[in-house]
Design a protein around this motif. Structure first.
Motif: not given
Ligand code: CFN
Ligand code: HCA
Length: 538
Positions: A227, A293, A347, A353, A356-357, A360, A468, A487, A490, A496, A505
Motif C-alpha cells: 500500500d 483506501i 467488516l 480499516r 476505511h474499507y 471501497l 472481512c 483485510l 489481504y 489496495y 480490490f
C-alpha cells in the motif's frame, strides 16, 4: 433478512449469562443516530474472560505493528522464540531498500530465544549478548529491544541493558520498549508505547531531512501488501516529498528527520495519533487526516494536502494526476458494478480499516450492513468532532516533558489549527476525522471487539455476501459458506490503497462475491443427517 436490527442484537446476546449480556450490550449498537448526535458505544475496555476475542496483545501492537515495518533497525524480541517468530512479517508489510547494498534487516527474525534457565536466573546477560552479536554482525544505526510477558514477570531491566550498550557502542542508538503482551486491553497499548519511545529516542536527531517544496510525513501507513509503495508513487507524481513514513518500509534516518516536515498526513489515526500530537506540540507541525483506501478517498486526500499548502501549482498538479489516474479506475468499477451492486459486506478489523474499507465497498455499490473495530477507541467510532472534550489517555504524555523547540529556523511557516479550521470553509475537513458510526447507514449494526461466537451468529442471521476480518476468523466463516477476505494481510493480494489498489480490490471482490464455489460448500452430513458409517475391522 426480515429481522430488525434490535432483534439481531437480542439474538446475539441471548445465550450469554446476564452479567456478560449486560456488558456486551454496551458494545453492540444499532446505528440510529438522532439529529446531530452520535450514539455512544463502549470501546477500549477489557475483553470479558472466557470470550474468544479477535484482538492481539500489546507486544504485537508495539513490535509487530509499529516497529516491525522499519527496515534498517535491528528489532530484537527479548523472550521465548514464538513471540519473535509469529510477529515476523506475518503482517505482509513489504520492504524495498532500493539498493542491493543498503541495510535491510526485515528478512531476519531476531530473538533472545529465552529458555527455562533464563526465566529462573534472569535474561539480562543473554539480552546483552544478543545486542552485542547484532552490533558485531550488522553495525546498524539502531537496535530496538522488545519485552515479552515473561520478561516483565521476572523483571529484567531491558532499559538499563539498552542504555549500557548504547553508551558502549557510541555509534548505535539502542533503546527498549516495555511492551509486555499482558499490558493494556489490546494491541492499542503497544502502539502507544512504541510511539512514545520512537519520539523520545529518535525523532528530532537529524535536522537535515530531504529537500522538497511540499514536504510531508505519512503517519500510520505500514505498507501492507505494498500500500505504501502505491501511495508514494502517487505523492511523487504530484511533487509531494515524503520525508518519513511511520513506519512502512521506513528507515532510521527517516524517523530522525521527520520533525523537518511541514505537514503530517495521518492515515491510520488509531495507531499513530500520539506521534501526530507530539510532533504538533513540540515542533508545531499540524496534522490532517487522510485516507488512501478507495479511489475517491485518495483523490480527496490529495486535494486536502494540496489545499493545505495552498499553492496553485500544487493544486493544479494534483488535479492533473487525479484526471490521469481516474479513467482506468472508473473503467474497472463500471465493468464490475453490475455484478457487485446491492451486495452486502461485514467488516471487523483492527482500529481503522473497518471504517476505511467501507469507501471501497461503496465504490462497488455494496452496502456495509455491520462493522466494528477490534480495539479502536471511542474517538475512532464517533469522529473527533462529536466529542466535545476528547479525553487524552492518562499516560499519553508520559514521555517526561515535551519541550517546545525554540529553533524555528529549520521550518517554513506552518498553518495553525485556527488557520486549518478557517480553510475548512472550502468543504474539506482537515483536522477532524470522520468516525465510523456517522459514516454508516442508519440501522447498521456496529459491534466493538466482536468475538468468535458472535461472528458466526451474525453471519447466520444476516448472510452477508462477504465477510472481512483476519486469519482467526477466516476458516470458520468460510465453513458457513460465505466468502471471506482478510483485510489485515489481504490474503496474498494487494496493494489496495490508491488508484491502482482500488482496481485490484474491485477485481478481487468481484471474483469473491460472484464465485459459485460457496454454494457447494455443504458437508455431507449437512445435506443428509442420516448418513452413517460402519467400521469394518480387517
Ligand atoms: S496495518 Fe494497521 S491500519 S496499524 Fe492497526 S489499526 Fe492492526 S495490524 Mo491488523 S490490519 Fe489492522 Fe489497522 Fe492501523 Fe494492521 S485495521 S489490526 S494494529 N492495523
Ligand atoms: C496483530 C497483527 C494482525 C493480525 C491479523 C489477523 C495483522 O494483531 O498482531 O488476525 O489476521 O494485521 O497482521 O492484526
Amino acid at each position: 433478512t426480515t429481522m430488525t436490527a434490535a432483534e439481531i442484537k437480542e439474538e446475539l446476546l441471548k445465550k450469554y449469562p446476564p452479567k456478560v449480556a449486560r456488558k456486551r450490550a454496551k458494545q453492540i449498537m444499532i446505528n440510529e443516530a438522532l439529529e446531530n448526535e452520535t450514539p455512544e458505544i463502549t470501546a477500549n475496555v477489557r475483553t470479558i474472560p472466557g470470550i474468544i476475542t479477535m484482538r492481539g496483545c500489546t507486544y504485537a501492537g508495539c513490535k509487530g505493528v509499529i516497529m516491525g515495518p522499519t527496515r534498517d533497525i535491528v528489532n530484537i524480541t527479548h523472550g521465548p522464540i514464538g513471540c519473535g517468530f509469529y510477529s515476523w512479517l506475518t503482517r505482509r508489510n513489504q520492504t524495498d531498500a532500493y539498493a542491493p547494498d543498503a541495510a535491510n534487516y526485515m528478512t531476519y527474525c531476531f530473538s533472545t530465544d529465552m529458555q527455562d534457565k533464563d526465566i529462573i536466573f534472569g535474561g539480562e546477560k543473554k539480552l546483552e549478548a544478543a545486542i552485542q552479536e547484532a552490533y558485531d554482525l550488522f553495525h546498524p544505526k539502531g537496535i530496538c529491544v522488545f519485552a515479552t510477558c515473561p520478561v516483565g514477570l521476572i523483571g529484567d531491566d531491558i532499559h538499563a541493558v539498552a542504555a549500557k550498550m548504547k553508551a558502549k557502542f557510541g555509534d548505535c542508538n539502542v533503546f527498549a520498549f516495555s511492551c509486555e503482551g499482558y499490558k493494556g486491553v489490546s494491541q492499542s497499548a503497544g502502539h502507544h508505547i512504541a510511539n512514545n519511545q520512537v519520539f523520545k529516542h529518535l525523532v528530532g536527531l537529524d535536522d537535515q531531512g530531504k529537500p522538497g517544496k511540499y514536504r510531508i510525513n505519512l503517519l500510520g501507513e505500514y505498507n501492507i501488501g505494498g500500500d505504501g509503495f502505491e501511495i508514494d508513487r502517487i505523492l511523487n507524481k504530484c511533487g509531494v516529498t515524503n520525508i518519513a513514513t511511520f513506519s512502512g518500509n521506513s528507515t532510521y534516518d527517516q524517523f530522525a528527520s521527520s520533525h523537518t516536515a511541514d505537514l503530517n498526513a495521518v492515515m491510520c489515526h488509531r495507531s499513530i495519533n500520539y506521534v501526530a500530537d507530539m510532533l504538533e506540540t513540540k515542533y508545531g507541525i499540524p496534522w490532517v487526516k487522510v485516507n488512501f483506501i478507495g479511489a475517491n478517498a485518495a483523490a480527496k486526500s490529495l486535494r486536502k494536502i494540496a489545499s493545505y499548502f495552498g499553492d496553485q501549482e500544487l493544486i493544479d498538479r494534483v488535479e492533473e494526476v487525479i484526471a490521469e489516474e481516474m479513467p482506468a479506475v472508473r473503467a474497472v468499477a463500471e465493468e464490475v458494478r453490475p455484478r457487485t451492486e446491492g451486495k452486502t459486506a461485514m467488516l471487523f478489523v483492527g482500529g481503522s480499516r473497518a471504517h476505511h474499507y467501507q469507501e471501497l465497498f461503496k465504490e462497488l455499490g455494496m452496502k456495509t450492513i455491520s462493522a466494528g473495530y477490534e480495539f479502536a477507541h471511542r474517538d475512532d467510532y464517533e469522529g473527533r468532532q462529536v466529542i466535545p472534550e476528547l479525553k487524552v489517555d492518562a499516560d499519553s504524555r508520559n514521555i517526561e516533558e515535551l519541550e517546545v523547540s525554540p529553533d524555528e529556523r529549520l521550518f517554513r511557516p506552518r498553518k495553525s489549527q485556527e488557520e486549518l479550521r478557517a480553510l475548512e470553509s472550502s468543504g474539506l475537513k482537515f483536522k477532524d476525522y470522520d468516525g465510523l458510526i456517522p459514516d454508516m447507514e442508519r440501522g447498521a449494526v456496529v459491534i466493538d471487539d466482536l468475538n468468535q461466537y458472535e461472528a458466526e451468529k451474525l453471519v447466520e442471521l444476516l448472510k452477508p455476501d462477504i465477510f472481512c476480518a483476519g486469519i482467526k476468523e477466516k476458516f470458520s466463516i468460510q465453513k458457513l459458506g460465505v466468502p471471506m477476505k482478510q483485510l489485515h494481510s489481504y490474503d496474498s493480494g494487494g496493494p489496495y490503497a490508491g488508484f491502482r489498489g482500488a482496481i485490484n480490490f474491485y477485481r478481487e471482490i468481484d471474483r469473491l462475491v460472484n464465485s459459485r464455489v460457496w454454494g457447494y460448500l455443504k458437508a455431507p452430513w449437512q445435506e443428509n443427517p442420516e448418513l452413517s458409517a460402519t467400521y469394518v475391522w480387517e
